[in-house]
Design an enzyme around this catalytic site. Sequence first.
Site, PDB file in Angstrom:
ATOM      1  CG  ASP A   1      10.157  -7.592   6.239  1.00  0.00           C
ATOM      2  OD1 ASP A   1      11.036  -8.079   5.514  1.00  0.00           O
ATOM      3  OD2 ASP A   1       9.115  -7.099   5.786  1.00  0.00           O
ATOM      4  CB  SER A   2      12.384  -4.128   4.222  1.00  0.00           C
ATOM      5  OG  SER A   2      11.407  -4.919   3.571  1.00  0.00           O
TER       6      SER A   2
ATOM      7  CB  CYS B   1      13.735  -9.413   5.459  1.00  0.00           C
ATOM      8  SG  CYS B   1      14.054  -8.471   3.966  1.00  0.00           S
TER       9      CYS B   1
ATOM     10  CD  GLU C   1       6.179  -2.406   2.791  1.00  0.00           C
ATOM     11  OE1 GLU C   1       6.157  -1.356   3.436  1.00  0.00           O
ATOM     12  OE2 GLU C   1       6.275  -3.525   3.334  1.00  0.00           O
TER      13      GLU C   1
ATOM     14  CB  CYS D   1       9.738 -12.074  -1.190  1.00  0.00           C
ATOM     15  SG  CYS D   1       9.379 -10.410  -0.589  1.00  0.00           S
TER      16      CYS D   1
ATOM     17  CG  HIS E   1       6.651  -7.802   1.527  1.00  0.00           C
ATOM     18  ND1 HIS E   1       7.833  -7.838   2.209  1.00  0.00           N
ATOM     19  CD2 HIS E   1       6.126  -6.564   1.732  1.00  0.00           C
ATOM     20  CE1 HIS E   1       8.033  -6.664   2.795  1.00  0.00           C
ATOM     21  NE2 HIS E   1       7.010  -5.875   2.521  1.00  0.00           N
TER      22      HIS E   1
HETATM   23  N1  DGL Z   1      10.128  -9.080   2.886  1.00  0.00           N
HETATM   24  C1  DGL Z   1      11.330  -8.786   2.144  1.00  0.00           C
HETATM   25  C2  DGL Z   1      11.917 -10.080   1.609  1.00  0.00           C
HETATM   26  O1  DGL Z   1      11.568 -11.147   2.119  1.00  0.00           O
HETATM   27  C3  DGL Z   1      11.009  -7.716   1.154  1.00  0.00           C
HETATM   28  C4  DGL Z   1      12.166  -7.080   0.605  1.00  0.00           C
HETATM   29  C5  DGL Z   1      11.957  -5.647   0.172  1.00  0.00           C
HETATM   30  O2  DGL Z   1      11.846  -4.792   1.049  1.00  0.00           O
HETATM   31  O3  DGL Z   1      11.997  -5.420  -1.034  1.00  0.00           O
HETATM   32  O4  DGL Z   1      12.722 -10.099   0.701  1.00  0.00           O
END
Ligand code: DGL
Length: 275
Positions: free
Chosen positions: A12-13, A75, A160, A194, A196
Amino acid sequence: MADKAGPIGVFDSGYGGLTVLNNFVEQLPQYDYLYLGDNARAPYGNRSFDTVYHYTLECVNLLFSRGCSLVILACNTASAKALRTIQQKDLPKINSELRVLGVIRPTTELAGNYSTSKHIGVLGTAGTVASQSYPVELHKFFPEVKVFQEACPMWVPLVENNEFNSPGADYFIKKHIDHLMQQSPLIDTVILGCTHYPLLIDKIKKYLSPQVSVLSQGEIVAHSLGSYLYRHPEMEARCSKNGTREFLTTDDTENFDRHAAIFFGKPVQSKHIAL
Ligand code: DGL
């Protein structure tokens, strides 16, 4: 590169993929998992198609070099903007026996079953929404559904930066829920598109009517991974089974461990990795 069994890579990011990893560990505890958070370059949500593709490919290659044969892009932004190119263009060149899977398809395969009104809402990053991946994939499985999307660019930064429980978060959450529901009062199912967003689920539910089903992906994607491994015994055999969990971050480890423990529900000890 992955001739013997290795961990399942989860990318993931940043922290969001931990909400998916949590469910993998719960449903499929026997496997080894190697998590990579590209925290130094998160969020990905507002970045261009090309940037997300290059960042994601770099991270996938790193997980392959660490012995993973199977990598899950936990992600949505990476799944929407990079998965297809990696699967079609890069994997045949890297090693045709390696696999990369995403989170959008397993979610869209099921989401239509939850909706009676057939009006489905999708909350996601700007990149995921602009890619149209959710409407396109949902219509493959449920041609009759109407899909309404809302980009929530502030939500990933709230997570974040560990501000997701602050009163300030309420303002941005209410704003986007209102925008979504203004598109159709008939929406009865909302996809958290998403990884997150499960961290924000209490506040998201607070601003939605209790009749609306909120789908977060962790459980769905973990179930789909179990079924994939069952249907692909050759890949299953390449996933090692010692129940280990390892964490890599491209940013500061102390910070990562502190945040990640909240999302993962257990202590986390990460290692730094430079890309
Ligand atoms: N968890 C990522 C997703 O599902 C987040 C993306 C991001 O880094 O903006 O899209």
